[in-house]
Structures are given as C-alpha cells and as structure tokens.
Design a protein around this motif. Structure first.
Motif, PDB file in Angstrom:
ATOM      1  N   MET A 156      47.560  49.440  39.742  1.00 14.21           N
ATOM      2  CA  MET A 156      46.523  48.975  38.711  1.00 14.21           C
ATOM      3  C   MET A 156      46.594  47.468  38.722  1.00 14.21           C
ATOM      4  SD  MET A 156      46.301  51.684  35.495  1.00 14.21           S
ATOM      5  CE  MET A 156      47.939  52.068  35.514  1.00 14.21           C
ATOM      6  N   ALA A 157      45.422  46.942  38.237  1.00 14.07           N
ATOM      7  CA  ALA A 157      45.588  45.432  37.974  1.00 14.07           C
ATOM      8  C   ALA A 157      45.142  45.215  36.404  1.00 14.07           C
ATOM      9  CB  ALA A 157      44.430  44.631  38.960  1.00 14.07           C
ATOM     10  N   ASP A 158      46.151  44.490  35.911  1.00 18.42           N
ATOM     11  CA  ASP A 158      45.591  44.042  34.472  1.00 18.42           C
ATOM     12  C   ASP A 158      44.891  42.632  34.579  1.00 18.42           C
ATOM     13  OD1 ASP A 158      46.669  46.184  33.381  1.00 18.42           O
ATOM     14  OD2 ASP A 158      48.640  45.204  32.805  1.00 18.42           O
ATOM     15  N   VAL A 159      43.814  42.645  33.885  1.00 20.24           N
ATOM     16  CA  VAL A 159      42.964  41.295  33.748  1.00 20.24           C
ATOM     17  C   VAL A 159      43.038  40.667  32.428  1.00 20.24           C
ATOM     18  CG1 VAL A 159      40.823  40.366  33.971  1.00 20.24           C
ATOM     19  CG2 VAL A 159      41.366  42.284  35.454  1.00 20.24           C
ATOM     20  N   ALA A 160      43.871  39.583  32.398  1.00 16.26           N
ATOM     21  CA  ALA A 160      44.100  39.036  30.974  1.00 16.26           C
ATOM     22  C   ALA A 160      43.363  37.709  30.781  1.00 16.26           C
ATOM     23  CB  ALA A 160      45.705  38.650  31.107  1.00 16.26           C
ATOM     24  N   SER A 167      35.960  41.519  43.420  1.00 13.68           N
ATOM     25  CA  SER A 167      36.723  40.377  43.022  1.00 13.68           C
ATOM     26  C   SER A 167      35.697  39.132  42.868  1.00 13.68           C
ATOM     27  CB  SER A 167      37.502  39.739  44.230  1.00 13.68           C
ATOM     28  OG  SER A 167      38.222  38.585  43.919  1.00 13.68           O
ATOM     29  N   GLY A 168      35.721  38.505  41.483  1.00 10.18           N
ATOM     30  CA  GLY A 168      34.684  37.290  41.276  1.00 10.18           C
ATOM     31  C   GLY A 168      33.715  37.747  40.134  1.00 10.18           C
ATOM     32  N   ASP A 169      33.642  39.117  40.024  1.00  8.95           N
ATOM     33  CA  ASP A 169      32.535  39.736  38.970  1.00  8.95           C
ATOM     34  C   ASP A 169      33.086  39.223  37.733  1.00  8.95           C
ATOM     35  OD1 ASP A 169      31.151  40.960  40.993  1.00  8.95           O
ATOM     36  OD2 ASP A 169      31.795  42.946  40.554  1.00  8.95           O
ATOM     37  N   THR A 170      32.169  39.058  36.528  1.00  6.10           N
ATOM     38  CA  THR A 170      32.607  38.648  35.396  1.00  6.10           C
ATOM     39  C   THR A 170      32.896  40.031  34.687  1.00  6.10           C
ATOM     40  OG1 THR A 170      31.287  36.665  35.236  1.00  6.10           O
ATOM     41  CG2 THR A 170      31.901  37.554  33.120  1.00  6.10           C
ATOM     42  N   LEU A 171      33.913  40.226  33.959  1.00  5.39           N
ATOM     43  CA  LEU A 171      34.142  41.358  33.168  1.00  5.39           C
ATOM     44  C   LEU A 171      33.987  41.059  31.866  1.00  5.39           C
ATOM     45  CD1 LEU A 171      37.766  42.171  34.879  1.00  5.39           C
ATOM     46  CD2 LEU A 171      35.313  42.935  35.547  1.00  5.39           C
ATOM     47  N   VAL A 172      34.259  39.893  31.364  1.00  2.00           N
ATOM     48  CA  VAL A 172      34.713  39.781  29.968  1.00  2.00           C
ATOM     49  C   VAL A 172      34.077  38.092  29.577  1.00  2.00           C
ATOM     50  CG1 VAL A 172      35.825  39.644  27.720  1.00  2.00           C
ATOM     51  CG2 VAL A 172      36.211  41.339  29.172  1.00  2.00           C
ATOM     52  N   PRO A 180      33.871  32.655  31.227  1.00  2.00           N
ATOM     53  CA  PRO A 180      33.983  33.959  31.724  1.00  2.00           C
ATOM     54  C   PRO A 180      35.424  34.409  32.280  1.00  2.00           C
ATOM     55  CG  PRO A 180      33.004  32.544  33.367  1.00  2.00           C
ATOM     56  CD  PRO A 180      33.196  31.717  32.236  1.00  2.00           C
ATOM     57  N   VAL A 181      35.721  35.683  32.129  1.00  2.00           N
ATOM     58  CA  VAL A 181      37.064  36.171  32.785  1.00  2.00           C
ATOM     59  C   VAL A 181      36.798  37.278  33.927  1.00  2.00           C
ATOM     60  CG1 VAL A 181      39.045  37.662  32.304  1.00  2.00           C
ATOM     61  CG2 VAL A 181      38.124  36.092  30.473  1.00  2.00           C
ATOM     62  N   ASP A 182      37.144  36.887  35.195  1.00  5.01           N
ATOM     63  CA  ASP A 182      36.545  37.370  36.402  1.00  5.01           C
ATOM     64  C   ASP A 182      37.694  38.231  36.919  1.00  5.01           C
ATOM     65  OD1 ASP A 182      34.352  36.053  36.181  1.00  5.01           O
ATOM     66  OD2 ASP A 182      34.774  34.313  37.411  1.00  5.01           O
ATOM     67  N   ALA A 183      37.131  39.485  37.628  1.00  2.22           N
ATOM     68  CA  ALA A 183      38.382  40.149  38.374  1.00  2.22           C
ATOM     69  C   ALA A 183      38.953  39.583  39.394  1.00  2.22           C
ATOM     70  CB  ALA A 183      37.427  41.514  38.979  1.00  2.22           C
ATOM     71  N   THR A 184      40.205  39.733  39.605  1.00  2.00           N
ATOM     72  CA  THR A 184      40.925  38.988  40.690  1.00  2.00           C
ATOM     73  C   THR A 184      40.979  39.895  41.926  1.00  2.00           C
ATOM     74  OG1 THR A 184      42.919  39.956  39.796  1.00  2.00           O
ATOM     75  CG2 THR A 184      42.297  37.640  39.217  1.00  2.00           C
ATOM     76  N   LEU A 222      42.743  42.571  28.781  1.00  4.52           N
ATOM     77  CA  LEU A 222      41.453  42.656  28.374  1.00  4.52           C
ATOM     78  C   LEU A 222      40.929  43.801  29.190  1.00  4.52           C
ATOM     79  CD1 LEU A 222      39.843  39.056  28.418  1.00  4.52           C
ATOM     80  CD2 LEU A 222      41.071  40.199  26.494  1.00  4.52           C
ATOM     81  N   VAL A 223      41.179  44.077  30.335  1.00  5.82           N
ATOM     82  CA  VAL A 223      40.456  45.086  31.238  1.00  5.82           C
ATOM     83  C   VAL A 223      41.628  45.351  32.021  1.00  5.82           C
ATOM     84  CG1 VAL A 223      38.993  45.794  32.564  1.00  5.82           C
ATOM     85  CG2 VAL A 223      38.227  44.258  30.784  1.00  5.82           C
ATOM     86  N   VAL A 224      41.656  46.834  32.183  1.00 11.89           N
ATOM     87  CA  VAL A 224      42.477  47.287  33.327  1.00 11.89           C
ATOM     88  C   VAL A 224      41.781  48.022  34.446  1.00 11.89           C
ATOM     89  CG1 VAL A 224      44.329  49.227  33.612  1.00 11.89           C
ATOM     90  CG2 VAL A 224      44.361  47.989  31.635  1.00 11.89           C
ATOM     91  N   LEU A 225      42.027  47.609  35.678  1.00 16.23           N
ATOM     92  CA  LEU A 225      41.310  48.130  36.912  1.00 16.23           C
ATOM     93  C   LEU A 225      42.108  49.063  37.336  1.00 16.23           C
ATOM     94  CD1 LEU A 225      39.702  44.846  38.299  1.00 16.23           C
ATOM     95  CD2 LEU A 225      38.550  46.472  36.859  1.00 16.23           C
TER      96      LEU A 225
END
Length: 70
Positions: A1-5, A25-30, A40-44, A66-69
C-alpha cells in the motif's frame, strides 16, 4: 500500500477522488490551500484508493496521510 501524505501545512480545499477509484501516477488526489494558494497533492504511483483519511475544510500538517492507495 502507498500512503499519500500532505507536502505542506494547510487546509483540505477539495478531495478529487473516491474510495475504489483507480488512479495513475500524477493524478491529483486532494487539493490543499496554503497561504491563499491551491496546491495539488498527486499520486506518486498507480493504484486504487483504499481509504481517504481527510475531510474538506480540515487542517492538515506536512506529513499527515491524506489518502491510502493499494
């Protein structure tokens, strides 16, 4: 899982994803607002949104997850 902080301290202005949504990768999450600027906070990496750990208008600090992938 990837945590997006959060990469800055600010306020959650808008959540752009939903649980179960596939992201790349690169999509805006928050989008955060800090010092009157939208950031923007983007997926890595690619994945599926497993959990959203923030709410709109919530204050967050740098490093807060912020988001868990998966």
């Amino acid at each position: 899982m990837a945590d997006v902080a959060a990469h800055i301290t600010g306020t959650v202005w808008k959540i752009e994803v939903k649980v179960g949504q596939k992201v790349s990768s690169g999509d805006t999450l928050v989008i955060l607002e800090s010092m009157k600027m939208e950031m923007p906070v983007d997926a890595t990496e690619d994945g599926t949104v497993k959990e959203i750990r923030c709410k709109e208008a919530q204050s967050v600090n740098e490093g807060d997850v912020l988001v868990v992938l998966e």
